[in-house]
Structure formats: structure tokens, C-alpha cells
Write a protein that holds these residues in place. Sequence first.
Motif, mmCIF file in Angstrom:
data_model
loop_
_atom_site.group_PDB
_atom_site.id
_atom_site.type_symbol
_atom_site.label_atom_id
_atom_site.label_comp_id
_atom_site.label_asym_id
_atom_site.label_seq_id
_atom_site.Cartn_x
_atom_site.Cartn_y
_atom_site.Cartn_z
ATOM 1 N N ALA A 1 0.818 -1.208 0.000
ATOM 2 C CA ALA A 1 0.000 0.000 0.000
ATOM 3 C C ALA A 1 0.851 1.257 0.000
ATOM 4 C CB ALA A 1 -0.924 0.003 1.214
ATOM 5 N N ALA A 2 2.082 1.163 0.476
ATOM 6 C CA ALA A 2 2.962 2.321 0.527
ATOM 7 C C ALA A 2 3.802 2.485 -0.740
ATOM 8 C CB ALA A 2 3.880 2.217 1.735
ATOM 9 N N VAL A 3 3.756 1.535 -1.643
ATOM 10 C CA VAL A 3 4.579 1.589 -2.850
ATOM 11 C C VAL A 3 3.843 2.388 -3.928
ATOM 12 C CG1 VAL A 3 5.629 0.199 -4.672
ATOM 13 C CG2 VAL A 3 5.664 -0.607 -2.323
ATOM 14 N N PRO A 4 4.487 3.388 -4.496
ATOM 15 C CA PRO A 4 3.828 4.165 -5.562
ATOM 16 C C PRO A 4 3.917 3.432 -6.908
ATOM 17 C CG PRO A 4 5.972 5.082 -5.079
ATOM 18 C CD PRO A 4 5.770 3.959 -4.112
ATOM 19 N N LEU B 1 7.119 -1.917 -11.339
ATOM 20 C CA LEU B 1 6.864 -2.117 -9.908
ATOM 21 C C LEU B 1 5.540 -2.838 -9.677
ATOM 22 C CD1 LEU B 1 7.995 1.246 -8.291
ATOM 23 C CD2 LEU B 1 9.064 -0.984 -8.070
ATOM 24 N N PHE B 2 4.529 -2.475 -10.447
ATOM 25 C CA PHE B 2 3.231 -3.134 -10.313
ATOM 26 C C PHE B 2 3.328 -4.614 -10.690
ATOM 27 C CE2 PHE B 2 -0.994 -4.231 -12.035
ATOM 28 C CZ PHE B 2 -1.707 -4.094 -10.865
#
Length: 129
Positions: A83-86, A93-94
Amino acid sequence: MSLTQAVLSFGLPFLLVLLAGYGTYKLLVVALSRNPNPLKTARFEAGNIPTGEGKLWFPLQYYGYLLVYTTLEPIVVILFLAAAVPFYNNFILFRNLLIVLGSFVILMYPILYYAIRQINVLTYWGLRR
């Protein structure tokens, strides 16, 4: 980061922990004696040698719930970290996040299935007479 740095930062601590565990095991094997006698192998309850059958059978009725908790807890921690990863602006990253979460679910699913089956076994809920 080069491959050498990755190997040193991830592989070396893992290898050192394995070697320390193996060294401790070997040290205990050498230090402890191996001559069992009846006094060493006897089961003690509160310092007294038990006689007869035990008074109460210890049921493991919450074993399944314990397995459910220990199975789902790492997934919840990973979700809080995710939840903290943009990741909304970066596809890589996704994708990596989906791979990690998918692998957790795939690895934890058999344990979760077994735990739920253990919860539903009603014979664990009764005491022996």
C-alpha cells in the motif's frame, strides 16, 4: 548493482546463518554425551515420575486457527507494505508486486486449505474419557 554485490548482500548472510547453525549443531553433538539411561529418557511432570494414565488429554482444537493466522499474517504484512509503494506510475513495480503477491498466495494456499480442514474436524473438540 552488479551481480557480485547482489550475491554478497543476499547470499553471504544466508550462507553465514546456515554455517553458524551447522557449527552450533556440531558443537552440541560433540559436547553432549550420547549414553541414554532410564533416568534421562523418563518423562517427568513437575519433577515427579508419572505413574498410570494421564488425567487430562490435551486437545489441539485451536491448531487450525493457529495455522490460519500464521498463513495469512505474512500476506497481510506484504499488502500493507504494498500500500505504501507508488506503483501506479510504474508498470514494472506493479508487475513485480503482482508476482510477489501471487507467489505468496500460491505458496500459502495448501497450508490454508489444510488449516481449514483441521478446524472442521470435530473429533479434536472433545475430550477423551
